[in-house]
Design a protein around this motif. Structure first.
Motif, PDB file in Angstrom:
ATOM      1  N   GLY A 195       0.773  -1.219   0.000  1.00 20.95           N
ATOM      2  CA  GLY A 195       0.000   0.000   0.000  1.00 20.95           C
ATOM      3  C   GLY A 195       0.812   1.281   0.000  1.00 20.95           C
ATOM      4  O   GLY A 195       2.030   1.288   0.162  1.00 20.95           O
ATOM      5  N   PHE A 196       0.106   2.381  -0.224  1.00 20.81           N
ATOM      6  CA  PHE A 196       0.649   3.741  -0.179  1.00 20.81           C
ATOM      7  C   PHE A 196       1.688   3.995  -1.264  1.00 20.81           C
ATOM      8  O   PHE A 196       2.778   4.497  -1.025  1.00 20.81           O
ATOM      9  N   GLY A 197       1.290   3.633  -2.499  1.00 21.48           N
ATOM     10  CA  GLY A 197       2.047   4.041  -3.669  1.00 21.48           C
ATOM     11  C   GLY A 197       3.166   3.135  -4.096  1.00 21.48           C
ATOM     12  O   GLY A 197       3.811   3.397  -5.122  1.00 21.48           O
ATOM     13  N   ARG A 198       3.401   2.068  -3.394  1.00 14.63           N
ATOM     14  CA  ARG A 198       4.582   1.244  -3.685  1.00 14.63           C
ATOM     15  C   ARG A 198       4.452   0.447  -4.976  1.00 14.63           C
ATOM     16  O   ARG A 198       5.457   0.097  -5.593  1.00 14.63           O
TER      17      ARG A 198
ATOM     18  N   LYS B 160       2.756  14.471  -5.044  1.00 10.36           N
ATOM     19  CA  LYS B 160       3.899  14.219  -5.930  1.00 10.36           C
ATOM     20  C   LYS B 160       3.664  13.029  -6.861  1.00 10.36           C
ATOM     21  O   LYS B 160       4.523  12.715  -7.683  1.00 10.36           O
ATOM     22  N   ASP B 161       2.529  12.356  -6.697  1.00 12.76           N
ATOM     23  CA  ASP B 161       2.188  11.180  -7.506  1.00 12.76           C
ATOM     24  C   ASP B 161       3.303  10.142  -7.480  1.00 12.76           C
ATOM     25  O   ASP B 161       3.748   9.628  -8.518  1.00 12.76           O
ATOM     26  N   TYR B 162       3.756   9.825  -6.270  1.00 12.58           N
ATOM     27  CA  TYR B 162       4.828   8.844  -6.128  1.00 12.58           C
ATOM     28  C   TYR B 162       4.412   7.450  -6.592  1.00 12.58           C
ATOM     29  O   TYR B 162       5.258   6.649  -6.988  1.00 12.58           O
ATOM     30  N   ALA B 163       3.099   7.172  -6.559  1.00 12.43           N
ATOM     31  CA  ALA B 163       2.641   5.866  -7.043  1.00 12.43           C
ATOM     32  C   ALA B 163       3.018   5.681  -8.507  1.00 12.43           C
ATOM     33  O   ALA B 163       3.600   4.663  -8.899  1.00 12.43           O
TER      34      ALA B 163
ATOM     35  N   GLY C 187       7.850  -8.831  -8.682  1.00  8.37           N
ATOM     36  CA  GLY C 187       7.186  -7.731  -8.018  1.00  8.37           C
ATOM     37  C   GLY C 187       6.727  -6.656  -8.960  1.00  8.37           C
ATOM     38  O   GLY C 187       6.699  -6.820 -10.183  1.00  8.37           O
ATOM     39  N   ARG C 188       6.348  -5.529  -8.380  1.00  4.60           N
ATOM     40  CA  ARG C 188       5.766  -4.422  -9.138  1.00  4.60           C
ATOM     41  C   ARG C 188       6.149  -3.114  -8.460  1.00  4.60           C
ATOM     42  O   ARG C 188       6.192  -3.016  -7.235  1.00  4.60           O
ATOM     43  N   GLY C 189       6.405  -2.093  -9.257  1.00  2.35           N
ATOM     44  CA  GLY C 189       6.747  -0.789  -8.698  1.00  2.35           C
ATOM     45  C   GLY C 189       8.034  -0.850  -7.913  1.00  2.35           C
ATOM     46  O   GLY C 189       9.062  -1.333  -8.402  1.00  2.35           O
ATOM     47  N   LEU C 190       7.992  -0.384  -6.685  1.00  2.00           N
ATOM     48  CA  LEU C 190       9.164  -0.428  -5.803  1.00  2.00           C
ATOM     49  C   LEU C 190       8.995  -1.482  -4.717  1.00  2.00           C
ATOM     50  O   LEU C 190       9.507  -1.353  -3.613  1.00  2.00           O
ATOM     51  N   MET C 191       8.292  -2.536  -5.061  1.00  2.00           N
ATOM     52  CA  MET C 191       8.217  -3.747  -4.238  1.00  2.00           C
ATOM     53  C   MET C 191       8.792  -4.880  -5.082  1.00  2.00           C
ATOM     54  O   MET C 191       8.080  -5.623  -5.751  1.00  2.00           O
TER      55      MET C 191
ATOM     56  N   PRO D  76      13.068   0.280  -1.757  1.00  2.00           N
ATOM     57  CA  PRO D  76      13.608   1.564  -1.322  1.00  2.00           C
ATOM     58  C   PRO D  76      12.505   2.577  -1.050  1.00  2.00           C
ATOM     59  O   PRO D  76      11.331   2.333  -1.358  1.00  2.00           O
ATOM     60  N   PRO D  77      12.855   3.725  -0.494  1.00  2.00           N
ATOM     61  CA  PRO D  77      11.863   4.792  -0.357  1.00  2.00           C
ATOM     62  C   PRO D  77      11.285   5.171  -1.717  1.00  2.00           C
ATOM     63  O   PRO D  77      11.973   5.093  -2.747  1.00  2.00           O
ATOM     64  N   LEU D  78      10.027   5.590  -1.729  1.00  2.00           N
ATOM     65  CA  LEU D  78       9.414   6.040  -2.975  1.00  2.00           C
ATOM     66  C   LEU D  78      10.117   7.269  -3.532  1.00  2.00           C
ATOM     67  O   LEU D  78      10.037   7.553  -4.732  1.00  2.00           O
ATOM     68  N   THR D  79      10.813   7.981  -2.670  1.00  2.00           N
ATOM     69  CA  THR D  79      11.503   9.216  -3.046  1.00  2.00           C
ATOM     70  C   THR D  79      12.879   8.979  -3.655  1.00  2.00           C
ATOM     71  O   THR D  79      13.559   9.942  -4.021  1.00  2.00           O
TER      72      THR D  79
END
Length: 394
Positions: A221-224, A298-301, A325-329, A368-371
């Motif tokens: 959750g939360f954009g990852r 910032k639309d980090y998702a 995985g997907r995104g930053l997971m 890692p952090p979304l940032t």
């Protein structure tokens, strides 16, 4: 400090990494020798905006100057929690419109399990093999890894297990089932994504028999994973959502979300159906609000998908069998746990923090952090490839 850490602080494994932390900033953690480490783990997906994010820090400071804990959860209206729950609901599907804030992901799991039993009047719970939903007694009861829980039995009764992505197992969901709990992406199992509309098929089966579907978004959750919540990637809206980890920028928190009609059942017959002293703590809720506002603004998702693409371009090596995985997971898979261990330890020596997954020994965790910046991604992936080259060279 390490000696006292081992002497006075209870440990979770025989061989903790034991880094002596001095400070952290952005995507880096610094030890007491002032060596810096690029953080590809983010507190196991919890530090969604990196370390010491100025907006989160300022929200915490501002709230501390107003008030801290004043009353147990659910009695007083406190702005940070109210504003946070409202913003969260505004960014969820219409049926998920009431939030219960707690202290951690595992407590959120406990509340969700109680809720589906309260709503349906049934007792059976179904989870997945190799699932992980926390480590308290109820959460452990729906953990799909017997080796980790056998010594603590008896756990809560009437729990059955299915295999993630196995459609034939859906027949186990019956009119005796209160609810089924699934991760939108299985974490400890090796970052396994649902295939062939599996989650939508689970929801359809639940609707047929009157059971409720719980989706665990504590890690995805939360954009990852490219959306605010992982389930949004898979054409399904669950009855209950569990949240935690990245929702407060590194502060301890959790929550569960359902429709108001169901959630209100926890307030009567019996009243106090779920209670917590520190859930919705105003300082933590202020951190939650600042974190969610920043992720949305910032639309980090969406950014996480572009960063995933870069990771996949860079993480090409004979020792990497696939990247899951997907995104930053993400999880870089190797042929065996020995290689994984060598990579993780070598990278730490070189100033890069990687970590393991709970049940899949071949996986190298990359959350890692979304940032995180593209330059930092290139830096860290370069260290991974360098470490792997050294392993291959013997």
């Amino acid at each position: 400090m390490k000696e006292d850490f081992l002497k006075y602080q209870a440990q979770t494994s025989p061989y903790p990494l034991g880094m002596e932390v001095s400070h952290a900033k952005g995507s880096y953690i610094y030890d007491t020798q002032n060596k810096k480490y690029l953080d590809f783990v983010a507190g196991v997906s919890a530090c969604s905006l990196g370390h010491q994010h100025p907006k989160v820090n300022q929200a915490i400071i501002d709230q501390l100057h107003r008030y801290s804990h004043v009353m147990v959860y659910g009695e007083y209206a406190q702005h940070p929690a109210v504003a946070y729950c409202k913003l969260l609901v505004e960014n969820l599907p219409p049926g998920l419109n009431k939030v219960y804030l707690v202290n951690s992901g595992t407590e959120a799991t406990e509340g969700a399990l109680k809720l589906v039993r309260r709503v349906t009047g049934r007792s059976q719970l179904i989870s997945c093999h190799y699932a992980y939903h926390g480590n308290t007694m109820g959460s452990m009861s729906v953990m799909g890894f017997e080796e980790r829980k056998q010594i603590f039995r008896p756990l809560i009764p009437d729990v059955d297990f299915i295999t993630f992505n196995n459609e034939a197992d859906l027949e186990k969901i019956t009119t005796k089932t209160a609810g089924i709990i699934l991760e939108s992406i299985q974490g400890g199992a090796g970052f396994i994504e649902p295939q062939h509309d599996f989650l939508a098929k689970v929801k359809k089966r639940c609707e047929e028999v009157g059971a409720l579907m719980i989706i665990d978004e504590i890690q995805p959750g939360f954009g990852r994973t490219g959306k605010l919540f992982g389930f949004e990637n898979y054409n399904v809206v669950p009855d209950v959502v569990i949240i935690g980890k990245g929702m407060a920028g590194g502060m301890p928190v959790g929550g569960f979300i359902a429709n108001a009609q169901h959630m209100d059942l926890l307030s009567h017959d019996p009243k106090l159906g779920h209670i917590t002293t520190f859930g919705g703590h105003p300082v933590i809720a202020a951190a939650c609000l600042a974190t969610l506002e920043e992720i949305l603004e910032k639309d980090y998702a969406q950014q996480s998908l572009a960063k995933e693409k870069l990771f996949r371009e860079l993480l090409v090596h004979p020792l990497i069998t696939e990247v899951r995985g997907r995104g930053l997971m993400l999880a870089a898979m190797t042929e065996n746990p020995e290689i994984t261990n060598q990579v993780i330890f070598k990278c730490q020596e070189k100033g890069l923090i990687l970590f393991w997954l709970l049940f899949e020994g071949c996986a190298i965790r990359i959350t890692p952090p979304l940032t995180i910046s593209e330059d930092e991604i290139r830096e860290g992936c370069g260290i991974i490839i360098e470490a792997m080259n050294e392993i291959m060279a013997g």
